[in-house]
Design a protein around this motif. Structure first.
Motif, PDB file in Angstrom:
ATOM      1  N   GLY A 136      -6.992  36.385 -35.895  1.00 51.49           N
ATOM      2  CA  GLY A 136      -6.104  37.536 -35.774  1.00 51.49           C
ATOM      3  C   GLY A 136      -5.306  37.511 -34.490  1.00 51.49           C
ATOM      4  O   GLY A 136      -4.111  37.847 -34.474  1.00 51.49           O
ATOM      5  N   GLY A 137      -5.940  37.095 -33.383  1.00 44.92           N
ATOM      6  CA  GLY A 137      -5.237  37.015 -32.110  1.00 44.92           C
ATOM      7  C   GLY A 137      -4.088  36.029 -32.159  1.00 44.92           C
ATOM      8  O   GLY A 137      -2.996  36.303 -31.643  1.00 44.92           O
ATOM      9  N   VAL A 138      -4.290  34.873 -32.791  1.00 46.89           N
ATOM     10  CA  VAL A 138      -3.228  33.871 -32.890  1.00 46.89           C
ATOM     11  C   VAL A 138      -2.098  34.377 -33.788  1.00 46.89           C
ATOM     12  O   VAL A 138      -0.911  34.284 -33.429  1.00 46.89           O
ATOM     13  N   PHE A 139      -2.441  34.918 -34.951  1.00 50.42           N
ATOM     14  CA  PHE A 139      -1.412  35.416 -35.872  1.00 50.42           C
ATOM     15  C   PHE A 139      -0.539  36.483 -35.198  1.00 50.42           C
ATOM     16  O   PHE A 139       0.693  36.418 -35.242  1.00 50.42           O
ATOM     17  N   GLN A 140      -1.170  37.474 -34.591  1.00 46.13           N
ATOM     18  CA  GLN A 140      -0.417  38.577 -34.016  1.00 46.13           C
ATOM     19  C   GLN A 140       0.431  38.143 -32.828  1.00 46.13           C
ATOM     20  O   GLN A 140       1.523  38.671 -32.605  1.00 46.13           O
ATOM     21  N   THR A 141      -0.054  37.174 -32.067  1.00 44.18           N
ATOM     22  CA  THR A 141       0.703  36.708 -30.909  1.00 44.18           C
ATOM     23  C   THR A 141       1.864  35.818 -31.320  1.00 44.18           C
ATOM     24  O   THR A 141       2.990  35.975 -30.834  1.00 44.18           O
ATOM     25  N   VAL A 142       1.614  34.867 -32.217  1.00 45.75           N
ATOM     26  CA  VAL A 142       2.673  33.948 -32.640  1.00 45.75           C
ATOM     27  C   VAL A 142       3.792  34.701 -33.362  1.00 45.75           C
ATOM     28  O   VAL A 142       4.982  34.470 -33.119  1.00 45.75           O
ATOM     29  N   LEU A 143       3.426  35.625 -34.247  1.00 45.47           N
ATOM     30  CA  LEU A 143       4.425  36.332 -35.041  1.00 45.47           C
ATOM     31  C   LEU A 143       4.923  37.610 -34.357  1.00 45.47           C
ATOM     32  O   LEU A 143       5.836  38.262 -34.871  1.00 45.47           O
ATOM     33  N   ARG A 144       4.302  37.964 -33.224  1.00 52.82           N
ATOM     34  CA  ARG A 144       4.697  39.136 -32.446  1.00 52.82           C
ATOM     35  C   ARG A 144       4.789  40.385 -33.329  1.00 52.82           C
ATOM     36  O   ARG A 144       5.763  41.131 -33.308  1.00 52.82           O
ATOM     37  N   ASN A 145       3.737  40.573 -34.122  1.00 52.34           N
ATOM     38  CA  ASN A 145       3.689  41.696 -35.049  1.00 52.34           C
ATOM     39  C   ASN A 145       2.242  42.155 -35.169  1.00 52.34           C
ATOM     40  O   ASN A 145       1.368  41.354 -35.515  1.00 52.34           O
ATOM     41  N   PRO A 146       1.937  43.442 -34.895  1.00 49.26           N
ATOM     42  CA  PRO A 146       0.550  43.911 -34.964  1.00 49.26           C
ATOM     43  C   PRO A 146      -0.025  43.926 -36.374  1.00 49.26           C
ATOM     44  O   PRO A 146      -1.242  44.034 -36.543  1.00 49.26           O
ATOM     45  N   LEU A 147       0.844  43.822 -37.393  1.00 55.02           N
ATOM     46  CA  LEU A 147       0.356  43.780 -38.778  1.00 55.02           C
ATOM     47  C   LEU A 147       0.043  42.364 -39.237  1.00 55.02           C
ATOM     48  O   LEU A 147      -0.431  42.171 -40.350  1.00 55.02           O
ATOM     49  N   ALA A 148       0.332  41.378 -38.407  1.00 57.19           N
ATOM     50  CA  ALA A 148       0.130  39.976 -38.787  1.00 57.19           C
ATOM     51  C   ALA A 148      -1.339  39.619 -38.659  1.00 57.19           C
ATOM     52  O   ALA A 148      -1.790  39.062 -37.662  1.00 57.19           O
ATOM     53  N   SER A 149      -2.092  39.948 -39.691  1.00 54.77           N
ATOM     54  CA  SER A 149      -3.525  39.659 -39.719  1.00 54.77           C
ATOM     55  C   SER A 149      -3.838  38.964 -41.043  1.00 54.77           C
ATOM     56  O   SER A 149      -3.223  39.301 -42.067  1.00 54.77           O
ATOM     57  N   PRO A 150      -4.747  37.998 -41.060  1.00 52.65           N
ATOM     58  CA  PRO A 150      -4.994  37.241 -42.296  1.00 52.65           C
ATOM     59  C   PRO A 150      -5.439  38.100 -43.472  1.00 52.65           C
ATOM     60  O   PRO A 150      -5.199  37.737 -44.625  1.00 52.65           O
ATOM     61  N   ASP A 151      -6.082  39.238 -43.202  1.00 55.70           N
ATOM     62  CA  ASP A 151      -6.509  40.081 -44.314  1.00 55.70           C
ATOM     63  C   ASP A 151      -5.405  41.008 -44.807  1.00 55.70           C
ATOM     64  O   ASP A 151      -5.562  41.660 -45.835  1.00 55.70           O
ATOM     65  N   LEU A 152      -4.279  41.058 -44.110  1.00 53.65           N
ATOM     66  CA  LEU A 152      -3.147  41.887 -44.551  1.00 53.65           C
ATOM     67  C   LEU A 152      -1.987  41.070 -45.093  1.00 53.65           C
ATOM     68  O   LEU A 152      -1.180  41.583 -45.871  1.00 53.65           O
ATOM     69  N   ILE A 153      -1.874  39.806 -44.687  1.00 49.30           N
ATOM     70  CA  ILE A 153      -0.708  39.021 -45.099  1.00 49.30           C
ATOM     71  C   ILE A 153      -1.053  37.944 -46.127  1.00 49.30           C
ATOM     72  O   ILE A 153      -0.319  36.980 -46.286  1.00 49.30           O
ATOM     73  N   GLY A 154      -2.160  38.094 -46.836  1.00 47.25           N
ATOM     74  CA  GLY A 154      -2.405  37.260 -48.001  1.00 47.25           C
ATOM     75  C   GLY A 154      -3.323  36.068 -47.827  1.00 47.25           C
ATOM     76  O   GLY A 154      -3.669  35.417 -48.813  1.00 47.25           O
ATOM     77  N   ILE A 155      -3.755  35.768 -46.594  1.00 42.86           N
ATOM     78  CA  ILE A 155      -4.629  34.604 -46.395  1.00 42.86           C
ATOM     79  C   ILE A 155      -5.994  34.850 -47.037  1.00 42.86           C
ATOM     80  O   ILE A 155      -6.500  34.019 -47.806  1.00 42.86           O
ATOM     81  N   SER A 156      -6.588  35.981 -46.731  1.00 44.92           N
ATOM     82  CA  SER A 156      -7.892  36.311 -47.327  1.00 44.92           C
ATOM     83  C   SER A 156      -7.776  36.498 -48.835  1.00 44.92           C
ATOM     84  O   SER A 156      -8.698  36.164 -49.586  1.00 44.92           O
ATOM     85  N   ALA A 157      -6.627  37.024 -49.291  1.00 37.79           N
ATOM     86  CA  ALA A 157      -6.422  37.196 -50.736  1.00 37.79           C
ATOM     87  C   ALA A 157      -6.376  35.840 -51.435  1.00 37.79           C
ATOM     88  O   ALA A 157      -6.874  35.693 -52.560  1.00 37.79           O
ATOM     89  N   GLY A 158      -5.786  34.835 -50.776  1.00 37.64           N
ATOM     90  CA  GLY A 158      -5.769  33.495 -51.359  1.00 37.64           C
ATOM     91  C   GLY A 158      -7.167  32.918 -51.489  1.00 37.64           C
ATOM     92  O   GLY A 158      -7.526  32.339 -52.527  1.00 37.64           O
ATOM     93  N   ALA A 159      -7.974  33.091 -50.441  1.00 35.71           N
ATOM     94  CA  ALA A 159      -9.366  32.632 -50.494  1.00 35.71           C
ATOM     95  C   ALA A 159     -10.119  33.348 -51.603  1.00 35.71           C
ATOM     96  O   ALA A 159     -10.884  32.727 -52.365  1.00 35.71           O
ATOM     97  N   SER A 160      -9.907  34.655 -51.714  1.00 32.61           N
ATOM     98  CA  SER A 160     -10.612  35.448 -52.726  1.00 32.61           C
ATOM     99  C   SER A 160     -10.204  35.041 -54.135  1.00 32.61           C
ATOM    100  O   SER A 160     -11.051  34.910 -55.029  1.00 32.61           O
ATOM    101  N   ALA A 161      -8.899  34.826 -54.351  1.00 32.56           N
ATOM    102  CA  ALA A 161      -8.422  34.493 -55.688  1.00 32.56           C
ATOM    103  C   ALA A 161      -9.013  33.177 -56.190  1.00 32.56           C
ATOM    104  O   ALA A 161      -9.509  33.090 -57.326  1.00 32.56           O
ATOM    105  N   VAL A 162      -8.982  32.161 -55.334  1.00 30.98           N
ATOM    106  CA  VAL A 162      -9.506  30.853 -55.757  1.00 30.98           C
ATOM    107  C   VAL A 162     -11.027  30.906 -55.914  1.00 30.98           C
ATOM    108  O   VAL A 162     -11.585  30.360 -56.887  1.00 30.98           O
ATOM    109  N   ALA A 163     -11.718  31.572 -54.960  1.00 25.30           N
ATOM    110  CA  ALA A 163     -13.175  31.626 -55.022  1.00 25.30           C
ATOM    111  C   ALA A 163     -13.656  32.414 -56.242  1.00 25.30           C
ATOM    112  O   ALA A 163     -14.578  31.979 -56.961  1.00 25.30           O
ATOM    113  N   VAL A 164     -13.057  33.565 -56.496  1.00 32.01           N
ATOM    114  CA  VAL A 164     -13.480  34.384 -57.642  1.00 32.01           C
ATOM    115  C   VAL A 164     -13.171  33.671 -58.958  1.00 32.01           C
ATOM    116  O   VAL A 164     -13.988  33.673 -59.890  1.00 32.01           O
TER     117      VAL A 164
END
Length: 359
Positions: A103-131
């Motif tokens: 989360g620290g890397v995402f928010q710093t690189v993209l300079r956006n406090p909403l840039a978190s893996p669980d909000l921008i689809g990274i965790s959703a991708g893991a969930s979709a393939v795993a489920v």
């Protein structure tokens, strides 16, 4: 009589020396605060870790826990501490570290406090393939964890490519990620709707993010992954400070902007993927850990080590609460972290709305 040239030069030198001393003093205070906060967070992590090993259905004095960890104790205490509690507690530390750092890397690189893996689809991708792998193809164990990691990396790559327009802007990537995440979430619920009720219930527990029943089998793979990813992220993080100044300024300072950004986002995606593979998509840890860390050490930029420690502490505390908050019921750790993170998200959105409306 006006001062001579030598006097004017000496005065200017004194002013410059004064300014340098003041800057060094400020940097020294910030450095001391950074080290102090990191030490306090580390002590807190160790304290909660000890509490997690001590408290349970069989309460043990901390002295007996330490004795057991050092190879002593009877068979019962060794089984409880070393086989039941220790792998779960250590896994909570590693999962929190990975999510906090990601989360620290995402928010710093993209300079956006909403840039978190669980909000921008990274965790959703893991969930979709795993489920999908678990419910349609009966994949389990380490293979299921590998599917989750592949899903996270695949979703990250898709979001990056869809957001590319002669480079990647933070706001565009966040919006694309939210859209991709919603689409992947619909895949998850579609697959669950077509599955048997008992299988869907098991998948739902994983989707909540849970450390229940975790053992050394889940600990060793994530430890190996973090042993590779954390140093790689630390090396790549040298480009963070120039990137925070903007693309043009970073390029002017000699930073290869897009390659650096791609490596950092790749590391952050992999960190989120291995954490999700180990414990499921534990919500809001990556989202809140870095902002808390930056408030604890203002002026330290990304504060990635502090974000990692904050994430570890959050997951440890949340898992302890999940085990003992309700008698005879063990909640998924993601339920507790969502209780912490959801109000922060609402506060952030309300603040952004006030700023956007000129309030």
């Amino acid at each position: 009589m006006s001062p001579g040239p030598a006097t004017a030069v000496d005065t200017e030198k004194d002013r410059l020396a004064d300014a340098v001393r003041q800057i060094d003093a400020v940097r020294g205070r910030r450095r001391r605060r950074s080290v102090t906060v990191a030490a306090v967070l580390l002590v807190a992590v160790v304290a909660v870790l000890g509490l997690s090993l001590s408290v349970g259905d069989m309460v043990m004095p901390i002295g007996k826990v330490v004795e057991t960890l050092l190879g002593g104790g009877d068979g019962g205490s060794q089984f409880v501490v070393l086989e039941l509690r220790l792998p779960r507690a250590l896994l909570a530390v590693l999962v929190g570290t990975a999510f906090g750092l990601s989360g620290g890397v995402f928010q710093t690189v993209l300079r956006n406090p909403l840039a978190s893996p669980d909000l921008i689809g990274i965790s959703a991708g893991a969930s979709a393939v795993a489920v999908t792998a678990a419910l349609l193809f009966q994949v389990s164990g380490l293979a299921l964890s590998a599917c989750a990691l592949i899903g996270a990396i695949g979703a990250g790559a898709a979001i990056y490519l869809l957001a590319w327009r002669q480079g990647v802007a933070g706001q565009r990537l966040v919006l694309v990620g939210i859209g991709v995440g919603m689409g992947l979430s619909s895949v998850v619920w579609y697959v669950m709707a077509r599955s048997e009720v008992t299988d869907a219930q098991e998948a739902f527990r994983w989707l909540a993010g849970s450390l229940n029943g975790r053992s050394w089998n889940q600990f060793w793979p994530i430890l190996g992954a973090l042993a590779l990813l954390v140093p790689l992220t630390a090396v790549a993080a040298h480009a963070l400070r120039p990137l925070q100044l903007g693309d043009d300024a970073a390029a002017g300072l000699g930073t290869k902007v897009e390659p650096s950004r791609l490596v950092l986002l790749g590391c952050a995606t992999a960190l989120a993927g291995v954490a999700t593979a180990a414990a499921g998509p534990v919500g809001f840890v990556a989202f809140v850990a870095a902002p808390i860390a930056r408030r604890l050490v203002p002026g330290r930029g990304a504060a990635l080590p502090h974000a990692a420690l904050t994430g570890a502490l959050l997951v440890l505390v949340a898992d302890f609460a999940a085990q003992h908050l309700l008698p005879s019921v063990q909640l998924p750790v993601g339920v507790v972290t969502s209780i912490i993170g959801a109000p922060y998200l609402l506060l952030l959105l309300a603040r952004a709305n006030r700023v956007g409306s000129g309030g």
